[in-house]
Write an enzyme that holds these catalytic residues in place. Structure first.
Site, PDB file in Angstrom:
ATOM      1  N   ARG A  72     -12.436  21.089 -10.535  1.00 50.34           N
ATOM      2  CA  ARG A  72     -12.988  20.357  -9.390  1.00 50.34           C
ATOM      3  C   ARG A  72     -12.146  20.583  -8.132  1.00 50.34           C
ATOM      4  NH1 ARG A  72     -13.503  15.981 -11.862  1.00 50.34           N
ATOM      5  NH2 ARG A  72     -11.752  14.865 -10.978  1.00 50.34           N
ATOM      6  N   ARG A  73     -10.805  20.498  -8.310  1.00 50.36           N
ATOM      7  CA  ARG A  73      -9.934  20.696  -7.153  1.00 50.36           C
ATOM      8  C   ARG A  73     -10.165  22.074  -6.533  1.00 50.36           C
ATOM      9  NH1 ARG A  73      -7.682  15.831  -7.153  1.00 50.36           N
ATOM     10  NH2 ARG A  73      -9.758  15.420  -6.411  1.00 50.36           N
TER      11      ARG A  73
ATOM     12  N   ASP B 178      -4.587   7.088  -2.742  1.00 49.05           N
ATOM     13  CA  ASP B 178      -4.949   8.432  -2.273  1.00 49.05           C
ATOM     14  C   ASP B 178      -6.199   8.342  -1.399  1.00 49.05           C
ATOM     15  OD1 ASP B 178      -2.908   9.554  -3.752  1.00 49.05           O
ATOM     16  OD2 ASP B 178      -4.207  10.424  -5.290  1.00 49.05           O
TER      17      ASP B 178
ATOM     18  N   ARG C   1       0.983   8.012   3.784  1.00 53.19           N
ATOM     19  CA  ARG C   1       1.187   9.424   3.444  1.00 53.19           C
ATOM     20  C   ARG C   1       0.280  10.207   4.395  1.00 53.19           C
ATOM     21  NH1 ARG C   1      -1.337  10.915  -1.864  1.00 53.19           N
ATOM     22  NH2 ARG C   1       0.563  10.126  -2.843  1.00 53.19           N
TER      23      ARG C   1
ATOM     24  N   LYS D  55      -2.835  17.103   5.290  1.00 60.91           N
ATOM     25  CA  LYS D  55      -3.897  17.792   6.036  1.00 60.91           C
ATOM     26  C   LYS D  55      -5.278  17.307   5.585  1.00 60.91           C
ATOM     27  CE  LYS D  55      -1.496  22.110   7.111  1.00 60.91           C
ATOM     28  NZ  LYS D  55      -1.414  23.552   6.847  1.00 60.91           N
ATOM     29  N   GLY D  56      -5.428  17.046   4.300  1.00 60.16           N
ATOM     30  CA  GLY D  56      -6.746  16.681   3.742  1.00 60.16           C
ATOM     31  C   GLY D  56      -7.272  17.866   2.955  1.00 60.16           C
TER      32      GLY D  56
ATOM     33  N   LYS E 162      -6.705   6.994  -7.175  1.00 58.98           N
ATOM     34  CA  LYS E 162      -7.933   7.347  -6.453  1.00 58.98           C
ATOM     35  C   LYS E 162      -8.945   6.240  -6.724  1.00 58.98           C
ATOM     36  CE  LYS E 162      -7.321  12.275  -6.153  1.00 58.98           C
ATOM     37  NZ  LYS E 162      -5.941  12.261  -6.742  1.00 58.98           N
TER      38      LYS E 162
ATOM     39  N   GLN F 252      -5.638  11.698   6.714  1.00 58.01           N
ATOM     40  CA  GLN F 252      -5.839  13.154   6.655  1.00 58.01           C
ATOM     41  C   GLN F 252      -5.926  13.732   8.066  1.00 58.01           C
ATOM     42  OE1 GLN F 252      -9.338  12.150   4.554  1.00 58.01           O
ATOM     43  NE2 GLN F 252      -8.688  13.032   2.602  1.00 58.01           N
TER      44      GLN F 252
ATOM     45  N   HIS G 184       3.352  21.536   2.510  1.00 59.80           N
ATOM     46  CA  HIS G 184       4.191  22.674   2.101  1.00 59.80           C
ATOM     47  C   HIS G 184       4.163  23.727   3.190  1.00 59.80           C
ATOM     48  CE1 HIS G 184       1.689  20.973  -1.173  1.00 59.80           C
ATOM     49  NE2 HIS G 184       2.839  20.846  -1.795  1.00 59.80           N
TER      50      HIS G 184
HETATM   51  C1  LIG Z   1       2.095  14.719  -2.221  1.00 55.99           C
HETATM   52  C2  LIG Z   1       0.734  15.130  -1.744  1.00 55.99           C
HETATM   53  C3  LIG Z   1      -0.312  14.229  -1.847  1.00 55.99           C
HETATM   54  C4  LIG Z   1      -1.581  14.575  -1.354  1.00 55.99           C
HETATM   55  N1  LIG Z   1      -2.564  13.631  -1.360  1.00 55.99           N
HETATM   56  C5  LIG Z   1      -3.756  13.914  -0.792  1.00 55.99           C
HETATM   57  C6  LIG Z   1      -4.750  12.936  -0.634  1.00 55.99           C
HETATM   58  O1  LIG Z   1      -4.585  11.771  -1.011  1.00 55.99           O
HETATM   59  N2  LIG Z   1      -5.932  13.307  -0.061  1.00 55.99           N
HETATM   60  C7  LIG Z   1      -6.151  14.586   0.376  1.00 55.99           C
HETATM   61  O2  LIG Z   1      -7.229  14.851   0.922  1.00 55.99           O
HETATM   62  N3  LIG Z   1      -5.215  15.539   0.230  1.00 55.99           N
HETATM   63  C8  LIG Z   1      -4.031  15.241  -0.330  1.00 55.99           C
HETATM   64  N4  LIG Z   1      -3.075  16.223  -0.440  1.00 55.99           N
HETATM   65  C9  LIG Z   1      -3.424  17.625  -0.190  1.00 55.99           C
HETATM   66  C10 LIG Z   1      -3.223  18.013   1.250  1.00 55.99           C
HETATM   67  O3  LIG Z   1      -4.192  17.365   2.039  1.00 55.99           O
HETATM   68  C11 LIG Z   1      -3.366  19.537   1.464  1.00 55.99           C
HETATM   69  O4  LIG Z   1      -4.617  19.971   1.044  1.00 55.99           O
HETATM   70  C12 LIG Z   1      -2.324  20.358   0.720  1.00 55.99           C
HETATM   71  O5  LIG Z   1      -1.068  19.735   0.775  1.00 55.99           O
HETATM   72  C13 LIG Z   1      -2.191  21.742   1.370  1.00 55.99           C
HETATM   73  O6  LIG Z   1      -1.818  21.612   2.716  1.00 55.99           O
HETATM   74  P1  LIG Z   1      -0.382  22.059   3.272  1.00 55.99           P
HETATM   75  O7  LIG Z   1       0.029  21.074   4.334  1.00 55.99           O
HETATM   76  O8  LIG Z   1       0.569  22.215   2.168  1.00 55.99           O
HETATM   77  O9  LIG Z   1      -0.665  23.398   4.050  1.00 55.99           O
HETATM   78  P2  LIG Z   1      -1.329  24.767   3.581  1.00 55.99           P
HETATM   79  O10 LIG Z   1      -1.286  25.630   4.777  1.00 55.99           O
HETATM   80  O11 LIG Z   1      -2.649  24.526   2.947  1.00 55.99           O
HETATM   81  O12 LIG Z   1      -0.325  25.297   2.492  1.00 55.99           O
HETATM   82  C14 LIG Z   1       0.932  25.862   2.834  1.00 55.99           C
HETATM   83  C15 LIG Z   1       1.384  26.715   1.674  1.00 55.99           C
HETATM   84  O13 LIG Z   1       1.639  25.877   0.531  1.00 55.99           O
HETATM   85  C16 LIG Z   1       1.158  26.478  -0.673  1.00 55.99           C
HETATM   86  N5  LIG Z   1       0.157  25.588  -1.276  1.00 55.99           N
HETATM   87  C17 LIG Z   1      -0.419  24.521  -0.683  1.00 55.99           C
HETATM   88  N6  LIG Z   1      -1.215  23.861  -1.553  1.00 55.99           N
HETATM   89  C18 LIG Z   1      -1.142  24.531  -2.722  1.00 55.99           C
HETATM   90  C19 LIG Z   1      -1.709  24.338  -4.029  1.00 55.99           C
HETATM   91  N7  LIG Z   1      -2.504  23.309  -4.308  1.00 55.99           N
HETATM   92  N8  LIG Z   1      -1.390  25.215  -5.001  1.00 55.99           N
HETATM   93  C20 LIG Z   1      -0.561  26.246  -4.763  1.00 55.99           C
HETATM   94  N9  LIG Z   1       0.018  26.478  -3.549  1.00 55.99           N
HETATM   95  C21 LIG Z   1      -0.260  25.636  -2.553  1.00 55.99           C
HETATM   96  C22 LIG Z   1       0.625  27.832  -0.281  1.00 55.99           C
HETATM   97  O14 LIG Z   1       1.671  28.757  -0.467  1.00 55.99           O
HETATM   98  C23 LIG Z   1       0.319  27.711   1.194  1.00 55.99           C
HETATM   99  O15 LIG Z   1       0.416  28.918   1.882  1.00 55.99           O
HETATM  100  C24 LIG Z   1      -1.796  15.872  -0.850  1.00 55.99           C
HETATM  101  C25 LIG Z   1      -0.747  16.773  -0.756  1.00 55.99           C
HETATM  102  C26 LIG Z   1       0.504  16.421  -1.180  1.00 55.99           C
HETATM  103  C27 LIG Z   1       1.624  17.382  -1.005  1.00 55.99           C
END
Ligand SMILES: Cc1cc2nc3c(=O)[nH]c(=O)nc-3n(C[C@H](O)[C@H](O)[C@H](O)COP(=O)(O)OP(=O)(O)OC[C@H]3O[C@@H](n4cnc5c(N)ncnc54)[C@H](O)[C@@H]3O)c2cc1C
Length: 302
Positions: A280-281, A125, A176, A179-180, A91, A155, A219
């Site tokens: 913070r997260r 990131d 990468r 969603k953000g 970061k 994002q 996810h």
């Molecule tokens: C490898 C990786 C790197 C990332 N890097 C960045 C980045 O550089 N900048 C940035 O802004 N965002 C980053 N993110 C976060 C991303 O933007 C999303 O906020 C996060 O992945 C949740 O979105 P989703 O697509 O999984 O969908 P969602 O609909 O939010 O999640 C789908 C399901 O996954 C599970 N889930 C998702 N997140 C979590 C969690 N943290 N804890 C527990 N369960 C969870 C829940 O069961 C949820 O119902 C990253 C994510 C990943 C996987």
């Protein structure tokens, strides 16, 4: 933001530190580099790749930024010494982005050069929207200087992302796509859950069309099935893309992807700042608090 999300986040600082630690334990490898090494070794044995994130982006001085770069260099040494399949995620605020852009560039270049010397890759990131322009400018600068072992994050929630995809396309960036995680205002970010999903699918299609290597970071079942359909349509072989997930999140789904022959990289955060990082997260995106609470409760149920 729902009422439950808001209530959970307000209650967080009152939760005892040891409880936060237990809950966040599955999402963070530990405090020390040795913990991260153990974690990555286990992931590698399960057929998963990793990317290491040293917690510490909340820095206030140049000395702290330099110390963080040094920790990354130590992580790089460990990855090599232990022959781990892992790259690094950084970061840029931790490297001094908000202190002095040139200082940040020097720090990033130092790490990227060291990584190149060991055949490793550094992912920058993406943080909140106040950092997007500077982050992309630093990425472009390093690419222009001939550094190819770096990648960027885009994002899907940001309205600008589709323009960024097109503007970056000539570089064929290693991206990468996620969603953000940051809550941004409607003027710059889509607010609807389905709109963000749709934006993700569109951005992924545009990136693949431009010939980018994409780390598909999600996810979300719907986004994953759209991504799998695109992988089929573009007739990609498993070395032309990868899926990415956060440590401890939807491990069942990750294992299934690996069984089906896809490459999966797990984001592995570690470091002494685990408590500040966890709070913070959760405060940045209260929806995560609900995910974690739901997941923790489901594990407690017999
Ligand atoms: C490898 C990786 C790197 C990332 N890097 C960045 C980045 O550089 N900048 C940035 O802004 N965002 C980053 N993110 C976060 C991303 O933007 C999303 O906020 C996060 O992945 C949740 O979105 P989703 O697509 O999984 O969908 P969602 O609909 O939010 O999640 C789908 C399901 O996954 C599970 N889930 C998702 N997140 C979590 C969690 N943290 N804890 C527990 N369960 C969870 C829940 O069961 C949820 O119902 C990253 C994510 C990943 C996987």
């Amino acid at each position: 933001m729902s009422l439950i999300d808001r209530a959970l986040v307000r209650a967080l600082p009152a939760v005892p530190r040891r409880v936060v630690r237990r809950v966040s334990g599955r999402y963070i490898a530990g405090e020390e580099l040795a913990d991260a090494v153990r974690c990555v070794r286990k992931l590698n044995a399960e057929g998963k790749m990793a990317t290491l994130d040293v917690l510490g982006e909340e820095i206030a001085s140049r000395a702290e930024a330099t110390a963080l770069v040094d920790e990354y260099l130590a992580a790089l040494d460990a990855i090599e010494a232990e022959d781990l399949d892992s790259n690094l995620s950084v970061k840029l605020t931790g490297f001094g982005l908000k202190l002095d852009l040139d200082f940040c560039r020097v720090n990033l270049t130092r790490l990227v050069k060291a990584a190149a010397g060991r055949g490793r890759f550094v992912r920058i990131d993406m943080e909140d929207a106040s950092t997007t322009d500077d982050t992309l400018a630093l990425y472009r600068g390093l690419r222009a200087a001939g550094h190819d072992n770096i990648g960027i994050v885009l994002q899907a929630s940001l309205r600008r992302t589709h323009d960024d995809v097109h503007a970056l396309a000539p570089l064929r960036p290693n991206v990468r796509l996620c969603k953000g995680i940051y809550v941004e205002p409607a003027t710059i970010a889509y607010q609807g859950y389905d709109t963000v999903r749709y934006s993700f699918a569109q951005a992924l299609e545009a990136l693949l069309e431009a010939g980018s290597y994409v780390g598909i970071a999600t996810h979300d079942d719907w986004v994953l099935s759209e991504a799998l359909a695109l992988v089929d349509r573009f007739e990609l072989t498993p070395d032309q893309y990868e899926f990415q997930m956060l440590l401890g999140v939807r491990e069942d789904l990750g294992a299934e992807l690996v069984r089906e022959g896809h490459r999966l990289r797990i984001y592995v955060p570690y470091g002494r700042q685990w408590y500040e990082y966890s709070l913070r997260r959760l405060q940045e995106n209260p929806r995560i608090a609900t995910y974690v609470a739901r997941d923790t409760l489901s594990r407690l149920r017999p």
